[in-house]
Design an enzyme around this catalytic site. Structure first.
Site, short mmCIF file in Angstrom:
data_model
loop_
_atom_site.label_atom_id
_atom_site.label_comp_id
_atom_site.label_asym_id
_atom_site.label_seq_id
_atom_site.Cartn_x
_atom_site.Cartn_y
_atom_site.Cartn_z
N HIS A 35 -10.12 -4.30 12.62
CA HIS A 35 -9.06 -4.91 11.82
C HIS A 35 -8.64 -6.17 12.55
O HIS A 35 -7.73 -6.16 13.38
CB HIS A 35 -7.88 -3.94 11.66
CG HIS A 35 -6.84 -4.42 10.71
ND1 HIS A 35 -5.51 -4.09 10.86
CD2 HIS A 35 -6.91 -5.18 9.60
CE1 HIS A 35 -4.81 -4.65 9.88
NE2 HIS A 35 -5.64 -5.30 9.11
N ARG A 85 1.72 -12.24 -1.55
CA ARG A 85 0.36 -12.48 -1.05
C ARG A 85 -0.38 -13.47 -1.93
O ARG A 85 -0.06 -13.66 -3.11
CB ARG A 85 -0.43 -11.18 -1.05
CG ARG A 85 0.12 -10.09 -0.13
CD ARG A 85 -0.52 -10.16 1.22
NE ARG A 85 -0.11 -9.07 2.09
CZ ARG A 85 -0.68 -8.79 3.25
NH1 ARG A 85 -1.71 -9.52 3.66
NH2 ARG A 85 -0.25 -7.82 4.00
N ASP A 137 -9.48 -10.91 8.31
CA ASP A 137 -8.88 -9.57 8.33
C ASP A 137 -9.79 -8.43 8.78
O ASP A 137 -9.34 -7.55 9.48
CB ASP A 137 -8.35 -9.24 6.94
CG ASP A 137 -7.40 -8.05 6.92
OD1 ASP A 137 -6.57 -7.94 7.84
OD2 ASP A 137 -7.49 -7.23 5.99
N ARG A 160 0.82 -1.20 0.00
CA ARG A 160 0.00 0.00 0.00
C ARG A 160 0.87 1.26 0.00
O ARG A 160 2.04 1.22 0.36
CB ARG A 160 -0.92 0.01 1.23
CG ARG A 160 -2.01 -1.04 1.21
CD ARG A 160 -2.88 -0.93 2.46
NE ARG A 160 -2.12 -1.15 3.68
CZ ARG A 160 -1.67 -0.20 4.48
NH1 ARG A 160 -1.92 1.09 4.21
NH2 ARG A 160 -0.99 -0.48 5.57
N LYS A 212 -8.68 -2.35 0.98
CA LYS A 212 -8.61 -1.47 2.14
C LYS A 212 -9.47 -0.22 1.97
O LYS A 212 -9.85 0.42 2.96
CB LYS A 212 -7.16 -1.08 2.42
CG LYS A 212 -6.31 -2.23 2.95
CD LYS A 212 -6.91 -2.85 4.23
CE LYS A 212 -6.02 -3.92 4.82
NZ LYS A 212 -6.64 -4.62 5.97
N LYS A 268 -2.27 -13.00 12.76
CA LYS A 268 -3.73 -12.86 12.70
C LYS A 268 -4.37 -13.93 11.81
O LYS A 268 -5.33 -14.58 12.19
CB LYS A 268 -4.05 -11.45 12.21
CG LYS A 268 -5.47 -11.02 12.30
CD LYS A 268 -5.59 -9.51 12.22
CE LYS A 268 -5.53 -8.93 10.84
NZ LYS A 268 -4.34 -8.89 10.07
N THR A 269 -3.83 -14.07 10.60
CA THR A 269 -4.38 -15.05 9.67
C THR A 269 -4.02 -16.47 10.09
O THR A 269 -4.87 -17.37 10.09
CB THR A 269 -3.86 -14.78 8.24
OG1 THR A 269 -4.30 -13.47 7.84
CG2 THR A 269 -4.38 -15.81 7.26
N SER A 284 0.10 -6.53 10.63
CA SER A 284 0.71 -7.47 9.71
C SER A 284 1.90 -8.17 10.36
O SER A 284 2.74 -7.53 11.00
CB SER A 284 1.17 -6.73 8.45
OG SER A 284 1.78 -7.60 7.54
#
Length: 536
Positions: free
Chosen positions: A220, A322, A257, A61, A201, A242-243, A238
């Protein structure tokens, strides 16, 4: 699902202001989009049929190039310390120039939805220049039925034209790259970047603006639930897990997410997952790994070997490789994208200073303090000889996507925690036995074991101590976990060095939180680290 789509050259576009485009491909399915992406030289197939695309100069980003229109409607509601403004006039120049630039271009339109809760769903029309971008966003958002598409009215329109170059003088941009958000008219313009994550996003940013006014908490976070319906929410920046941690084969995955928490419980904003693939392995993350071998998955910046096999250990393009895939590619994914009110909230941090315990129980005030802090740490980069960790504080675990002041989100979260009697935990997936460069990464087996005990309620029966630095409760012993790892200080060979590092990190927390002190009550201020005690 609307799998075949149409090629009506004007379907859905006049109301978006677009005139005289080339071919318009409306709501195409995965097969047609992948085929067109190959024909247009936008992407390649892997040996297993996934699509792999290169995002060019931008491999992540561009937060410094994101702007919000400042006008009478947004003036009092946007956190301008965190969001760069552009004027209404600058945006209108940009919008007109986008529409002109799109003339003659082939365009891909997807009518999709952000939000699995029908009451709070945001119908989103995404217009892209690239076929693979259309497949990406089709994977990531929720796909309506054909009947729903027939009566579709967008509440948000995103126009993504990577070939458009912004003019800083005319458009108020910083560079030729721009992400411009108009909350008044619910339009997002993305130009000068091929990084597909900007679209995803942008939907999150829009929901973060709209939902708090409705009493819904945008988060988030990832989320999963037990087969008995007990929901857990995982906040984290990140790289914190989390994932990975939410993709637990023994639990149902709600999403990885972005979620909302409203009167009827938790709901996913998305219909897919966007997982990091750097150093991805079948052994460590089998569910995510399997998606990279399926037709329809989109890989970004992943290097292929001579046999078109992905090399997930190759970060030569970027460490931010990704994969984007529909949620139903995960075998234990929720079919509804919805869950009950959370029973547990987990705040993940990858503490590269080696100070934080692997798990700690938080009071509601401490939970709000750590939510507003949004702490994690990055390890040293590629600069030779630099081994010091770098603290990162991203409020609400997602500052770049938060249009409103953090106190709005923090107070809403605290109210929901109190209303539903939620247990809150801080989990360190970072380093133990020393800081990065000396210690080692927290064993994933220990993290999973501690999380399992927290989620099944058995951790409540453990003996706890009060951490001298941060004041939260830390278990002294947990079955199946080496007790030494529960006390970070005991894992350091040099205890004096640990004390110094702890004081340093505590001071960083206090300095960062100063900007929030006037927006919270005394209980939250009292949840700050105890620098004086740490020095003893």
């Amino acid at each position: 699902m609307n799998e075949t789509g149409t090629r009506n050259p004007q379907h859905g576009l006049p109301e978006s202001g677009l005139r005289n485009p080339g071919h318009v491909f409306y709501n195409l399915g995965a097969a047609e989009l992948a085929e067109l992406a190959i024909q247009r030289n936008e992407a390649r197939f892997t040996a297993h049929g996934a699509l792999v695309a290169d995002t060019g100069e931008h491999t992540g980003r561009s937060p410094k190039d994101k702007f919000v229109v400042r006008d009478a409607d947004t003036e009092a509601h946007v956190w301008w310390d965190n969001n760069k403004p552009i004027s209404r006039e600058q945006f209108e120049h940009l919008h007109r120039d986008f529409l002109t630039h799109a003339e003659g271009l082939d365009l891909f339109v997807q009518d999709l939805e952000g939000g699995a809760d029908p009451v709070h769903r945001l119908p989103t029309r995404v217009i892209t220049e690239y076929a693979w971008h259309s497949l990406f966003i089709r994977n990531l958002l929720i796909r309506p039925t054909a009947e729903e598409v027939a009566s579709f009215v967008p509440g948000l329109t995103i126009i993504d034209l990577p070939s458009f170059k912004a003019d800083p003088a005319r458009h108020g941009a910083r560079t030729e790259t721009i992400i411009a958000v108009d909350f008044t008219n619910m339009i997002v313009l993305i130009g000068g970047t091929s990084y597909a994550g900007e679209m995803k996003k942008s939907v999150f940013t829009a929901l973060n603006y709209l939902l708090p006014a409705k009493g819904v908490m945008p988060m988030h976070c990832s989320a999963n639930e037990s087969h008995e319906g007990e929901t857990a929410v995982f906040f984290g920046l990140s790289g914190t897990g989390k994932t990975t941690l939410s993709a637990d084969p023994s639990r149902i995955l709600i999403g990885d997410d972005e979620h909302g928490w409203g009167p009827d419980g938790v709901f996913n904003f998305e219909g897919g997952c966007y997982a990091k693939t750097i150093r991805l392995s079948e052994e460590a993350e089998p569910e995510i790994f399997s998606t990279t071998r399926r037709f329809g998955t989109v890989l970004e910046n992943v290097v292929l070997d001579q046999n078109r096999m992905p090399d997930f250990d190759d970060g030569s393009r970027t460490e931010n490789t990704r994969c984007a895939y529909p949620l139903d590619f995960i075998p234990n994914a929720s079919k509804t994208g919805r869950g009950h009110h959370p029973k547990n909230i987990i705040m993940l941090t990858a503490d590269a200073f080696g100070v934080m315990p692997p798990i700690a129980k938080l009071t509601p005030a401490q939970a709000m303090y750590h939510f507003l802090s949004g702490y994690t740490a990055k390890v040293a980069g590629t600069e030779k000889g630099v081994n010091e960790p770098e603290a990162t504080f991203s409020t609400c675990f997602g500052a770049p996507f938060m249009p409103r002041h953090p106190s709005e989100y923090g107070n809403l979260l605290r109210e929901l925690i109190a209303e539903h009697d939620v247990d809150c935990w801080l989990v360190n997936t970072g380093w133990t036995g020393g800081a990065f460069g000396v210690g080692k990464r927290m064993p994933i087996k220990a993290t999973r074991a501690l999380l399992s005990c927290a989620l099944d309620g058995s951790l409540h029966n453990a003996e706890f101590r009060t951490d001298a630095n941060f004041g939260f409760a830390v278990p002294v012993a947990v079955n199946g976990v080496d007790s030494a790892i529960l006390d970070p200080r005991s894992t350091w060979a040099d205890k004096t060095a640990y004390d110094k590092q702890a004081r340093r990190l505590a001071g960083m927390f206090i300095d960062n939180f100063a900007k929030f002190e006037d927006h919270v009550d005394g209980a939250v201020r009292e949840a700050a680290p105890r620098v004086a005690e740490a020095a003893e």
